[in-house]
Design a protein around this motif. Structure first.
Motif, short mmCIF file in Angstrom:
data_model
loop_
_atom_site.label_atom_id
_atom_site.label_comp_id
_atom_site.label_asym_id
_atom_site.label_seq_id
_atom_site.Cartn_x
_atom_site.Cartn_y
_atom_site.Cartn_z
N ARG A 69 0.84 -1.20 0.00
CA ARG A 69 0.00 0.00 0.00
C ARG A 69 0.86 1.24 0.00
NH1 ARG A 69 -4.07 2.08 4.59
NH2 ARG A 69 -3.80 4.12 3.61
N TYR A 129 1.43 5.35 0.91
CA TYR A 129 1.02 6.29 1.95
C TYR A 129 1.56 7.68 1.64
CZ TYR A 129 -0.17 2.34 4.98
OH TYR A 129 -0.73 1.22 5.52
N GLN A 130 0.83 8.68 2.10
CA GLN A 130 1.31 10.07 2.01
C GLN A 130 1.92 10.48 3.34
OE1 GLN A 130 1.38 11.79 -0.86
NE2 GLN A 130 0.55 9.91 -1.76
N ASP A 137 0.34 10.31 7.07
CA ASP A 137 -0.64 9.24 7.22
C ASP A 137 -0.28 8.41 8.45
OD1 ASP A 137 -1.93 9.99 4.95
OD2 ASP A 137 -1.33 8.27 3.72
N VAL A 195 -0.05 4.88 10.14
CA VAL A 195 0.00 3.46 9.75
C VAL A 195 -0.75 2.63 10.78
CG1 VAL A 195 1.48 1.52 9.16
CG2 VAL A 195 2.24 3.85 8.67
N CYS A 211 4.85 -4.56 9.14
CA CYS A 211 5.23 -3.93 7.88
C CYS A 211 6.71 -4.04 7.54
CB CYS A 211 4.89 -2.44 7.92
SG CYS A 211 3.21 -2.09 8.42
N VAL A 228 9.14 5.98 8.03
CA VAL A 228 8.08 5.84 9.02
C VAL A 228 8.65 6.14 10.40
CG1 VAL A 228 6.46 4.26 10.14
CG2 VAL A 228 6.77 4.17 7.67
N LYS A 235 3.64 6.66 12.15
CA LYS A 235 3.18 7.68 11.21
C LYS A 235 4.19 7.82 10.08
CE LYS A 235 1.25 11.70 12.74
NZ LYS A 235 1.25 13.07 13.31
N VAL A 236 3.69 8.08 8.87
CA VAL A 236 4.58 8.24 7.73
C VAL A 236 5.26 9.60 7.80
CG1 VAL A 236 4.69 8.38 5.22
CG2 VAL A 236 3.21 6.69 6.31
N LYS A 291 6.56 10.28 2.27
CA LYS A 291 5.79 9.46 1.31
C LYS A 291 6.38 8.05 1.17
CE LYS A 291 3.81 10.24 -3.34
NZ LYS A 291 4.18 9.07 -4.13
N HIS A 329 2.57 -5.04 3.85
CA HIS A 329 1.94 -5.49 5.08
C HIS A 329 1.87 -7.01 5.09
CE1 HIS A 329 0.33 -1.59 6.54
NE2 HIS A 329 0.41 -1.27 5.26
#
Lengths: 231, 231
Positions: free
Chosen positions: A39, A41-42, A45, A47, A58, A65, A104-105, A108, A113
């Motif tokens: 997936r 992510y921006q 985001d 997680v 992950c 991250v 949290k990201v 980007k 997962h």
DNA sequence: CGCATCTTTGAGGAGTCTCAAGAGAGGTGG
DNA sequence: CCACCTCTCTTGAGACTCCTCAAAGATGCG
């Protein structure tokens, strides 16, 4: 293997060379890859959140991250920053499927997962899976212990020096490189306010470290190592 | 199973109920028990030193063991205190058989040693062994992360309050108990100088905590919990 | 080129450490 | 049973590190 995104070669490499998949036998790797979802992510985001049910853990294919805890007042304490090839959230598998922190990201990202419950079911059949996860856990534990020891024994400039030395090629007398992420993120992982990091860098200039934006040049790694251990 | 000492029933119980042995199948338990040696230690004895080859990892049958890092100046940072039923040193098995910290006996102890290399050989045959060790590692990791977060987000009195609350039976409105070890040891594990712990206790008296030697009485656990999270 | 974000610098304050001395607890021997 | 000694714990004073808030200076992106 279900991918909702096309992976570039660097992402493929991060996936296959991560500490979870790389030590596995072909059969075990195939089995865990069948539980995998990818997936995108921006930045900013979430997680996962501390205390929520851990459905997956992950592997980072690209991006950054940040793992952290939140106070009741909203203050945050960083537990680590993870980048391509790193695995995180795996410990939830042995903690009643409950995440022990927020993730949290920070930049980007694309994450693979793995389904916690399905991988757990595979443990008896493929002993090398539990072994791989143990290896990851042991390294995370050692990193956390390093962090505690550094927090308690070193001043801010010494912690920054340790961080810089950890990204010099071992044995080289001097070194030049780029910080892997912005300074405010680095400050967080070192347990410092951004202002304190800035002041620590100023002090390191006196020890032969040049800072130009994110670019770092270390004049004498051995002298800096000396400094990082005791002033 | 080779014992050089006779174990009392409490020690037997600590051994069999520890997080390493208790989840194992009978066959796996028998196999790892055959690699076990039991040894008695005096206070201040060194169990192992950081960086040395890890031949064994340990389960505490009685007594206390302190895990810590040492500075180049000889200053020490505690990573944890372990008591009967706790397992430590297991992460070395996945870190090139190298201990990541020093371990010293804090109170006369009896330890069960498991042979690192022999247990490692057993992993493929008994998948539940790696699973048990993963469980221990995950709990150690979570504890270390708690420690980092508490160091960075809480003041000394708040950290002491958290420690006290962790040894209250959950849900009870008030509680009385005895500290598990002397205050200078407790100060170390909380990352405090002994004087700072003493001052923290003084402040907690204002929050309904009575301290008489090692005996603690907490008037209102809920109020203290509130305090431990934010002032 | 302009704007938003990140970083640096300054000043003041909170929290913890260090050193030093006094108080208390626990154990030993008379 | 008490006096004494030792070890641990507490209290005080001063210093240091790092945080917070505020503002100015870079940096990078559209």
């Amino acid at each position: 293997m279900k991918t909702t995104l096309d992976l570039d070669s660097a992402q493929h490499q991060a996936l296959l060379q991560c500490a979870f998949l790389s030590p596995l036998s072909d059969a075990a790797r195939d089995a865990v890859m069948r539980t995998m979802t990818v997936r995108g992510y921006q930045t900013q985001d979430i997680v996962f959140r501390e205390g929520t049910t851990a459905d997956t853990f992950c592997c980072i294919l690209s991006g950054l991250v940040r793992l952290y805890r939140v106070n009741i007042d909203g203050r945050e304490a960083d537990l680590g920053i993870f980048s391509a090839g790193d695995v995180f959230g795996e410990c939830s598998m042995f903690l009643q499927n409950c995440y022990p922190a927020d993730a949290k990201v920070a930049e980007k990202a694309v994450l693979a997962h793995f389904d916690t419950a399905m991988v757990f079911e595979l443990l008896p059949k493929f002993p090398d899976i539990a072994q791989a996860i143990s290896g990851i856990l042991a390294h995370h534990l050692k990193a956390a212990q390093n962090c505690i020891a550094d927090d308690r024994l070193k001043t801010a400039p010494q912690r920054v020096a340790s961080f810089l030395l950890a990204r010099c090629p071992p044995g080289s007398p001097s070194s030049t490189f780029r910080l892997p992420y912005q300074k405010s993120l680095l400050a967080g992982t070192l347990g410092l306010a951004p202002e304190a990091l800035s002041r620590a860098f100023s002090q390191l200039r006196l020890n032969g470290v040049s800072i130009m934006g994110r670019n770092i040049a270390i004049e004498d790694t051995e002298a800096l190592r000396q400094f990082s251990r005791s002033e």
